[in-house]
Design an enzyme around this catalytic site. Structure first.
Site, mmCIF file in Angstrom:
data_model
loop_
_atom_site.group_PDB
_atom_site.id
_atom_site.type_symbol
_atom_site.label_atom_id
_atom_site.label_comp_id
_atom_site.label_asym_id
_atom_site.label_seq_id
_atom_site.Cartn_x
_atom_site.Cartn_y
_atom_site.Cartn_z
ATOM 1 N NE ARG A 297 -3.574 -2.533 0.122
ATOM 2 C CZ ARG A 297 -3.229 -3.657 -0.530
ATOM 3 N NH1 ARG A 297 -2.144 -3.688 -1.292
ATOM 4 N NH2 ARG A 297 -3.974 -4.737 -0.435
ATOM 5 C CD GLU B 121 -5.916 -0.740 2.316
ATOM 6 O OE1 GLU B 121 -5.598 -1.677 3.073
ATOM 7 O OE2 GLU B 121 -6.351 -0.903 1.156
ATOM 8 C CB SER C 163 -9.066 -3.481 4.050
ATOM 9 O OG SER C 163 -9.296 -4.752 3.523
#
Ligand SMILES: Cc1cc2nc3c(=O)[nH]c(=O)nc-3n(C[C@H](O)[C@H](O)[C@H](O)COP(=O)(O)OP(=O)(O)OC[C@H]3O[C@@H](n4cnc5c(N)ncnc54)[C@H](O)[C@@H]3O)c2cc1C
Length: 307
Positions: free
Chosen positions: A179, A299, A229
């Protein structure tokens, strides 16, 4: 030095370069959470030159700008966004196949890219088929799922840097990891990317995509708005399991809920505000830290200002 120009000129200048210039545009219409206050100005980019011109105008009038794709990994605060939202979507979504390579403009959806690859009997992008983002957002986040991530398949990305110059960054220069990318770090804008795939068998490719789609439907709360998420995977743990083991599954703040189906997802079960979602996220971070000593990190990218 010239005097500060009146606001109207800034809108007019944007209208001269872009077909779509929306004022006070609710970001709830452009985020998968379906929350968020208005963007002062929301434009749909049509080309690389268009984006460079919009940045020039933003600089000239001392306005902030941010880039969005499909809005599937952002949470816009309820006070909205000052300045210009430059949306890279449908208007920049061409996909071109050439042998085992596929070039996609940044606004192309990953689902369209994966389908184009399957049609050409190219394997490697099956993982991306169910991620509801654009190519630009996916390179920025190094999106990934199941057995793959962008890092595995990208050859280069065409970008605009914060000075408005264009560059072609090869895979290693993109510094892709979990990420993370150099794009996020250096405030760059992705305008397109080349993917390098392998020849495969069409049925195997489409079977794999169907299997991933089923796994998503079985495990994820796809019937409610969310940003996927909510938290990154802490090393050695799963965020969803930590949240569930902290007794937070089903917990609500206003219209925001820790999904009863998958505790790794905060979902909007009806009329949630972004403040509800942020309060619930903060509660998860605090409870999990107190119980397990693990600090969860969002996230989802939180943008904009409070009401
Ligand atoms: C139901 C659901 C399931 C999901 N599953 C997954 C999954 O399995 N794996 C996964 O990795 N993600 C998943 N996501 C999250 C999300 O889809 C991905 O992170 C996706 O890559 C975000 O792309 P986007 O176009 O929506 O970006 P946005 O949400 O619009 O933007 C995300 C960030 O990228 C930046 N950005 C967007 N476009 C550009 C560009 N062209 N240039 C520079 N910066 C840009 C934005 O400024 C922002 O900071 C899921 C989301 C949902 C709602």
């Amino acid at each position: 030095m010239s005097e500060k120009q009146p606001e109207i000129n800034y809108i007019e200048e944007l209208k001269n370069i872009c077909g779509t210039v929306l004022l006070n545009e609710p970001m709830s219409l452009h985020t998968s959470f379906r929350t968020g206050g208005p963007a002062e100005v929301f434009i749909k980019a049509e080309s690389t030159e268009n984006i460079i011109s919009a940045i020039d105008i933003a600089k000239k009038y001392n306005k902030q700008y941010i880039i969005t794709g499909n809005g599937s990994n952002i949470l816009v605060k309820d006070g909205g966004i000052d300045g210009i939202v430059i949306n890279i979507g449908n208007e920049m979504s061409k996909i071109k196949c050439d042998g085992t390579k596929i070039y996609a403009q940044a606004g192309a959806m990953l689902s369209a890219l994966a389908t184009a690859a399957a049609d050409e009997e190219l394997t490697g992008l099956e993982f991306a088929s169910g991620i509801p983002g654009t190519v630009g957002g996916a390179v920025f986040m190094n999106a990934g799922a199941y057995d793959g991530e962008i890092k595995d398949v990208i050859e280069y990305a065409d970008v605009i840097d914060s000075e408005g110059n264009t560059h072609r960054l090869i895979k290693d220069e993109l510094e892709l990891s979990y990420r993370h990318s150099v794009i996020a770090e250096k405030n760059m804008i992705v305008v397109g990317a080349m993917f390098n795939l392998n020849k495969g068998i069409k049925k195997n490719i489409t079977d794999k995509m169907a299997d991933f789609a089923k796994r998503r439907r079985d495990k994820q709360p796809l019937n409610y708005p969310s940003a996927g998420s909510t938290f990154k995977r802490p090393e050695g743990y799963f965020a969803g399991k930590l949240i569930e083991d902290s007794g937070l599954k089903g917990k609500t703040v206003g219209g925001a809920q820790v999904s009863e189906k998958h505790a790794g997802f905060v979902v909007n079960i009806g009329n949630a505000t972004s403040s509800d979602i942020i309060a619930l996220m903060d509660g998860c971070i605090e409870t999990v830290y107190n119980k397990f000593g693990v600090k969860l990190e969002p996230e989802v990218r939180i943008l904009g200002k409070d009401l």
